[in-house]
Motif scaffolding. Structure first.
Motif, short mmCIF file in Angstrom:
data_model
loop_
_atom_site.label_atom_id
_atom_site.label_comp_id
_atom_site.label_asym_id
_atom_site.label_seq_id
_atom_site.Cartn_x
_atom_site.Cartn_y
_atom_site.Cartn_z
N LYS A 299 -55.49 26.25 38.69
CA LYS A 299 -54.48 25.33 38.16
C LYS A 299 -53.43 26.09 37.36
CE LYS A 299 -53.99 21.17 35.30
NZ LYS A 299 -54.71 20.14 34.51
N GLU A 300 -53.88 27.09 36.59
CA GLU A 300 -52.96 27.88 35.76
C GLU A 300 -52.00 28.70 36.62
OE1 GLU A 300 -56.30 26.51 33.58
OE2 GLU A 300 -56.28 27.78 35.37
N VAL A 301 -52.50 29.25 37.71
CA VAL A 301 -51.65 30.04 38.61
C VAL A 301 -50.60 29.15 39.26
CG1 VAL A 301 -51.63 31.35 40.77
CG2 VAL A 301 -53.37 31.83 39.04
N ILE A 302 -51.03 28.00 39.75
CA ILE A 302 -50.09 27.08 40.39
C ILE A 302 -49.03 26.60 39.41
CG2 ILE A 302 -49.90 24.78 41.45
CD1 ILE A 302 -52.62 25.35 42.77
N SER A 303 -49.45 26.36 38.17
CA SER A 303 -48.51 25.92 37.14
C SER A 303 -47.44 26.97 36.87
CB SER A 303 -49.27 25.61 35.84
OG SER A 303 -48.39 25.25 34.81
N ALA A 304 -47.82 28.24 37.02
CA ALA A 304 -46.87 29.33 36.75
C ALA A 304 -46.02 29.69 37.96
CB ALA A 304 -47.63 30.56 36.27
N PHE A 305 -46.46 29.30 39.18
CA PHE A 305 -45.78 29.73 40.40
C PHE A 305 -45.44 28.56 41.34
CE2 PHE A 305 -47.88 33.56 38.99
CZ PHE A 305 -46.99 34.57 39.32
N HIS A 306 -45.17 27.40 40.80
CA HIS A 306 -44.84 26.25 41.65
C HIS A 306 -43.43 26.38 42.22
CE1 HIS A 306 -42.34 24.69 38.38
NE2 HIS A 306 -43.35 24.98 37.57
N ILE A 307 -43.06 25.45 43.09
CA ILE A 307 -41.73 25.45 43.67
C ILE A 307 -40.68 25.36 42.56
CG2 ILE A 307 -40.11 24.12 45.10
CD1 ILE A 307 -42.45 23.29 46.84
N GLY A 308 -39.70 26.22 42.62
CA GLY A 308 -38.65 26.22 41.61
C GLY A 308 -38.72 27.39 40.66
N ILE B 59 -46.52 19.43 49.15
CA ILE B 59 -47.54 18.59 48.51
C ILE B 59 -47.42 18.69 46.99
CG2 ILE B 59 -49.17 18.89 50.42
CD1 ILE B 59 -50.71 20.88 48.65
N LYS B 60 -48.09 17.81 46.31
CA LYS B 60 -48.18 17.87 44.85
C LYS B 60 -49.62 18.17 44.50
CE LYS B 60 -45.99 15.66 40.90
NZ LYS B 60 -45.30 14.43 40.41
N ILE B 61 -49.83 19.23 43.77
CA ILE B 61 -51.18 19.64 43.40
C ILE B 61 -51.20 20.00 41.93
CG2 ILE B 61 -50.73 22.00 44.22
CD1 ILE B 61 -53.70 22.13 45.02
N PHE B 62 -52.11 19.38 41.17
CA PHE B 62 -52.16 19.55 39.72
C PHE B 62 -50.78 19.24 39.08
CE2 PHE B 62 -55.37 22.86 41.12
CZ PHE B 62 -56.46 22.03 40.90
N ASP B 63 -50.11 18.23 39.60
CA ASP B 63 -48.82 17.77 39.08
C ASP B 63 -47.67 18.74 39.36
OD1 ASP B 63 -49.89 15.39 38.03
OD2 ASP B 63 -50.56 16.46 36.23
N ASP B 64 -47.89 19.74 40.19
CA ASP B 64 -46.82 20.68 40.54
C ASP B 64 -46.59 20.67 42.05
OD1 ASP B 64 -46.09 21.96 37.97
OD2 ASP B 64 -48.19 22.63 37.98
N ARG B 65 -45.34 20.88 42.45
CA ARG B 65 -45.00 20.88 43.87
C ARG B 65 -45.25 22.27 44.47
NH1 ARG B 65 -39.92 20.23 45.40
NH2 ARG B 65 -39.14 21.06 43.43
N MET B 66 -45.89 22.28 45.63
CA MET B 66 -46.15 23.51 46.37
C MET B 66 -45.98 23.23 47.85
SD MET B 66 -47.08 26.01 44.24
CE MET B 66 -48.07 27.18 45.16
N TYR B 67 -45.77 24.30 48.63
CA TYR B 67 -45.80 24.18 50.07
C TYR B 67 -47.21 24.50 50.55
CZ TYR B 67 -40.68 24.23 49.96
OH TYR B 67 -39.37 23.93 49.71
N ASN C 213 -44.82 28.94 47.11
CA ASN C 213 -43.58 28.32 46.66
C ASN C 213 -42.39 28.87 47.46
OD1 ASN C 213 -43.50 30.89 45.63
ND2 ASN C 213 -43.18 30.29 43.50
N ILE C 214 -42.68 29.58 48.54
CA ILE C 214 -41.65 30.18 49.38
C ILE C 214 -41.26 29.20 50.49
CG2 ILE C 214 -41.09 32.09 50.95
CD1 ILE C 214 -43.20 33.76 49.46
#
Length: 260
Positions: A21-30, A79-87, A135-136
């Protein structure tokens, strides 16, 4: 090491065990820094859910591409995962899926026959199915080599650590850390090139190291290294490498040649 060499990490390629979750929060789309990571098949991640969403198009030629003689299904979904947008890049390696499913079926025919129809469908792709989170903004075909490039990098680091004692860095000063890393990188390149040259000869790197290092040498008072006369077998290995064995080496001249 990162501080010493002024390394700034702006791109990550991670296996499933490092995605959190922490990694996705730091590297989400945007975000400016990029990430490619394999989605874990555990609670909190829509691993199986994504399969259910694309299962009807897995056989469609529109989403098929070839890489290294393997046919892949590839589909990208935001998709949205842990409240963050990712591909989510959803893949099925059709070759691995079929090959490993056949092996499974040969040993578990009774178990398979008792499954529900949807579970049987899943089993036909299970062993080739995986999802990459990133996030690419890319295509499934173009993103996949970026992820598999991690394997080549890991192979190089494994070679360095197992054969050349690259890590840990038991050095203290900035200069010695830089010297150690440079020394290990040169050694790694030389070892990988030697391994490639030996790949079709039936000669292992361990064998050639043992034979070529068996020559006894000593340094005399004039700063010359005297080399013993090689036996026929040792000479054979040096001839294979295209290296002539000198009777002596002048250290001063040799050092000047090396650092030209």
């Amino acid at each position: 090491m990162a501080v010493t060499l002024n390394i700034e990490i702006d791109s990550l390629v991670l296996d499933a065990g490092y995605i959190s979750k922490e990694v996705i929060s730091a590297f989400h789309i945007g975000t400016d820094k990029t990430i490619i990571g394999r989605m874990p098949a555990r609670k909190g991640y829509p691993y199986k859910t994504l399969y259910c969403e694309v299962k009807d198009i897995i056989s469609k030629g529109k989403y098929t591409f070839v890489r290294n003689r393997h046919a892949y299904f590839g589909y990208r979904k935001e998709i949205k995962i842990f409240d963050d947008r990712m591909y989510a890049y959803i893949y099925v390696d059709k070759y691995n899926a079929l090959h490993r499913f056949s092996s499974y079926l040969a040993d578990h025919e009774e178990e398979y026959s008792e499954m529900k129809a949807k579970d049987k469908d899943w089993m036909t792709v299970k062993y080739g199915y995986f999802v990459l989170l990133s996030n690419i903004d890319s295509t499934p075909k173009d993103l996949l080599p970026e992820y598999f490039g991690r394997t080549d990098i890991e192979h190089i680091f494994k070679t360095s650590m197992e054969y050349l004692d690259m890590l840990p860095l038991s050095k203290w000063s900035d200069l010695t850390v830089r010297g150690k890393i440079l020394h290990d990188i040169i050694g790694t390149i030389a070892l990988l090139q030697l391994r490639e040259a030996l790949s079709n000869t039936g000669i292992s790197t361990t064998e050639i190291f043992g034979k070529t290092q068996s020559l006894m040498c000593y340094r005399d008072l004039n700063e010359n290294v005297r080399v013993e006369m090689p036996c026929k077998q040792v000479k054979k290995y040096y001839n294979f490498l295209g290296v002539s064995i000198p009777s002596h080496i002048n250290l001063k001249q040799f050092s000047e040649q090396i650092f030209l």
